[in-house]
Design an enzyme around this catalytic site. Structure first.
Site, short mmCIF file in Angstrom:
data_model
loop_
_atom_site.label_atom_id
_atom_site.label_comp_id
_atom_site.label_asym_id
_atom_site.label_seq_id
_atom_site.Cartn_x
_atom_site.Cartn_y
_atom_site.Cartn_z
CG ASP A 474 -2.28 0.65 0.94
OD1 ASP A 474 -2.37 1.44 -0.01
OD2 ASP A 474 -3.24 0.36 1.68
CG ASP A 544 -9.08 2.45 -0.47
OD1 ASP A 544 -8.54 1.39 -0.83
OD2 ASP A 544 -8.49 3.31 0.22
#
Length: 731
Positions: A474, A544
């Site tokens: 990430d 997301d």
């Protein structure tokens, strides 16, 4: 013809001197033809010694010859020939006003750069044309490679400093693509933000310059480094000529689309020139990123399918046979930071029960990581949460016939961490200035050798100590204060390039040390998706935002440029945190099954009915996975254009076609529009299997491909947020 064929037409009587397996020529004029797939790409050296585009489009007969190009004519003293000639790579000089490919400042303050043909080298599938400044020892190797199957051209350039002194590159591109003169071109690109990525845009190309860019240090979701250009009159997605381009660079980038004074279109791409410079010492070279360009005469749909095929067969790790994406479970929504050995084991049992193949523990397992305020940078297992390390959990996961994955964010550091307290100088910063935090974290300066070595060492140790098959990598903020104060003042802006090169190097070395490791590129969603990072990672995280209706739009925009084979799509909670929209579990599964399927819902809240439905959906997905991930994608109805969305994927061998249909809302008793399939064999017979939903009563169980494509098929969908899925199997 799928095998690459090269045609090099020599328009000269000069002698040739061949070196090695390829040829090296120092003659004043040349024409070079590249053929791959259904595409021909032709460049030549014109009468002014410039490297010039001649043709790029539908493959031409091998017998077709091309004459030596001539430089463009000056329209006036305001538009000299340097601006009307479709040059493949230009220095800023010789009266150039269009976007240059290279701009340099020399130690004496001179900034004039005029590049002329010096020589070229060829091999079976590559062409290198070396250009040289008219007086200084600056050489630019303009590099071409054409893919034999898709005809996609890979452009790049290598700048060599042999002047005896350093100089500063102020702007550099990988090259310029040129389109024929026309007045009805339309540009396609995607824009976005966090939780709203992949918003497809269309606009006419007109006089002036359109700039798409990221100034964020990494790729970014504001724009993505991909474009398509077609004729505005082509309304069918699968018809018409389309040119497309994508930059393989995960740092700050820029694509400039210019319609010049004679209505030609130029597309130039490379590292972003904003706040950019690169100090190049004598004897050093600067290699640009790869800039890919392609052509299809089958519309934007055909262009997408061509790019998907190239990505899977030529770009991804382990190409041309990358692994299919396993069905994945991720623990984030169930536990957030509150991970521990017992809780993760319980989730693993539930995930295995529905057919999951990979269990991934998300954030919270390391350091003092109980929230997003602390712990980043301290990549050691939290002894309170995992008193025996990760091994008991990993062993449990393996006993359930799943492999184990882990979330990491290696390029970031919290100020509240042991690493930052020890090395505050390791972050990007301007000395004596504030350090702007995003999500309570700062960006480590990977351009520093010691930071590069630290990140590589801690990840290597983590992988050596634990049987980890997968890293979800990430990256949850963009740059601020992009300084590198440890470097000499004249080299501090090198950070934009050296950071990204260091990131690539870490990925490459990890893959070499751990050849079975798979990696996902994630950046708070789709902020680091490009052809550069895709060459080193196995999948990407598009957003997301996992709201299953929103994902129809996000996934459509994503697939214009990138293959579903890498597009992770999760089934998560309902109502969603994004819109507080309630969606059935079936709808959520069908939305996610259009990509690489994952589950991120809190399984601790599921009913027995939920588990039963999930088992059935995952079993079905495994039977169609190869078709969805690697087949030819047809976008039949767009969620941007109405209440319906329909996609169809046809397997490479043509034996299976999978169709997903979604209805947002029905009204006034109108039925769902008839679906006309594509990509089938007209004369073959296909058997219909309805995996979810219902068809109209008179729908045949068997029919020819011609019937399904021209008569069509009627799906019974009514109400709000309904979905169906059906499969055709060729007999």
């Amino acid at each position: 013809m799928k095998h690459l064929t090269w045609f090099i037409v020599f328009i000269t009587t000069a002698a040739l001197a061949f070196q090695g397996s390829g040829g090296t020529t120092r003659a004043p004029q040349r024409v070079f033809r590249l053929d791959g797939g259904e595409v021909t790409y032709v460049v030549g050296v014109n009468d002014s010694g410039q490297l010039q585009m001649i043709y790029w489009g539908k493959r031409l007969p091998a017998s077709q010859e091309f004459t030596t190009p001539k430089s463009g004519q000056s329209l006036s003293s305001f538009d000299m020939s340097s601006n009307t000639t479709p040059q493949e790579f230009t220095g800023w000089g010789e009266g150039l006003y269009v976007e240059p490919d290279l701009k340099i400042t020399f130690p004496d303050g001179n900034r004039d750069l005029v590049l002329k043909y010096a020589y070229h080298t060829t091999s079976r599938d590559e062409l290198d044309v070396v250009m040289k400044d008219i007086s200084r020892e600056i050489y630019v190797k303009v590099q071409y490679h054409i893919d034999p199957t898709t005809g996609i051209v890979r452009r790049s350039a290598e700048v060599s400093n042999r002047t005896g002194t350093p100089f500063t590159i102020e702007q550099v591109a990988s090259g310029t693509y040129h389109l024929p003169r026309a007045t009805n071109y339309q540009l396609h690109y995607v824009t976005g933000r966090w939780a709203g990525e992949w918003d497809l845009q269309q606009q006419p190309i007109h006089g002036g310059k359109t700039v798409l860019e990221s100034r964020r240090g990494t790729t970014g979701s504001q724009n993505n480094p991909w474009i398509m250009i077609n004729h505005a009159s082509d309304h069918d997605e699968d018809q018409g000529d389309v040119w497309f381009a994508a930059l393989g660079w995960s740092g700050s980038w820029q694509i400039a689309i210019v319609q010049d004074a004679v209505k030609g279109v130029r597309v130039t791409a490379g590292p972003n020139a904003f706040d950019f410079s690169y100090y190049l010492k004598n004897g050093e070279t600067f290699q640009t990123p790869y800039f890919y360009g392609g052509f299809s005469d089958r519309g934007v749909g055909g262009a997408s399918r061509l790019l998907h095929r190239f990505e899977v067969d030529s770009l991804l790790p382990h190409a041309p046979h990358p692994k299919l994406r396993p069905v994945l479970y991720n623990s984030w929504e169930a536990t957030t930071f509150n991970v521990d050995e017992t809780g993760q084991m319980a989730l693993a049992e539930k995930a295995a029960d529905i057919g999951v193949e990979r269990f991934v523990m998300d954030d919270g397992w390391f350091g003092r990581r109980n929230s997003d305020h602390a712990g980043l940078g301290d990549w050691t297992v939290n002894p309170t949460k995992f008193p025996h390390g990760l091994k008991p959990l990993i062993d449990k996961v393996h006993s359930l016939h799943m492999d184990f994955g882990l979330w990491v964010e290696p390029e970031m550091v919290n100020p509240d961490s042991d690493l930052y307290r020890k090395h505050p100088e390791w972050v990007l910063n301007f000395k004596g200035r504030p350090r702007t935090e995003g999500r309570n974290q700062l960006v480590l300066n990977l351009a520093r050798e010691d930071v590069h070595d630290y990140v590589l060492q801690v990840l290597d140790k983590l992988l050596n100590d634990n049987d980890i098959a997968f890293l979800k990598w990430d990256y949850n903020r963009n740059w601020s204060e992009p300084g590198s104060p440890a470097a000499p003042a004249e080299q501090q802006k090198n950070v934009y390039v050296n950071f990204t090169r260091s990131y690539y190097d870490i990925l490459q070395k990890l893959r070499e040390k751990h050849p079975n490791l798979e990696i996902e590129s994630c950046s708070g969603g789709g902020s680091r998706v490009d052809l550069g990072v895709m060459h080193l990672t196995d999948e990407v995280w598009p957003s997301d935002n996992t709201d299953a209706y929103d994902r129809l739009l996000l996934q459509e925009g994503f697939t214009y440029a990138y293959t579903p084979a890498v597009m992770m799509a999760w089934v998560t909670e309902s109502p969603t945190w994004v819109n507080q929209r309630s969606l059935s579990l079936d709808y959520r599964f069908l939305s996610a099954m259009q990509g690489s399927l994952g589950v991120g819902a809190n399984l601790n809240k599921w009913t027995q009915e939920d588990f039963a439905a999930a088992r059935k959906m995952i079993e079905t997905y495994k039977s169609i996975r190869e078709t969805v991930q690697r087949g030819d994608l047809y976008r039949l109805m767009s969620p941007r254009e109405g209440e319906q969305s329909v996609t169809e994927s046809v397997s490479r061998d043509g034996k299976q076609a999978v169709t997903f249909a979604f209805l947002h809302s029905s009204s006034q008793l109108y039925p769902f529009p008839r679906i006309y399939l594509r990509g089938l064999d007209e004369n073959a017979t296909y058997t219909l299997r309805v995996a979810h939903g219902t068809m109209r009563d008179d729908t045949p169980q068997q029919a020819t491909g011609g019937y399904w494509m021209h008569h069509g098929i009627d799906v019974e969908l009514r109400g709000d947020l309904q979905a169906a899925m059906f499969i055709l199997d060729r007999q």
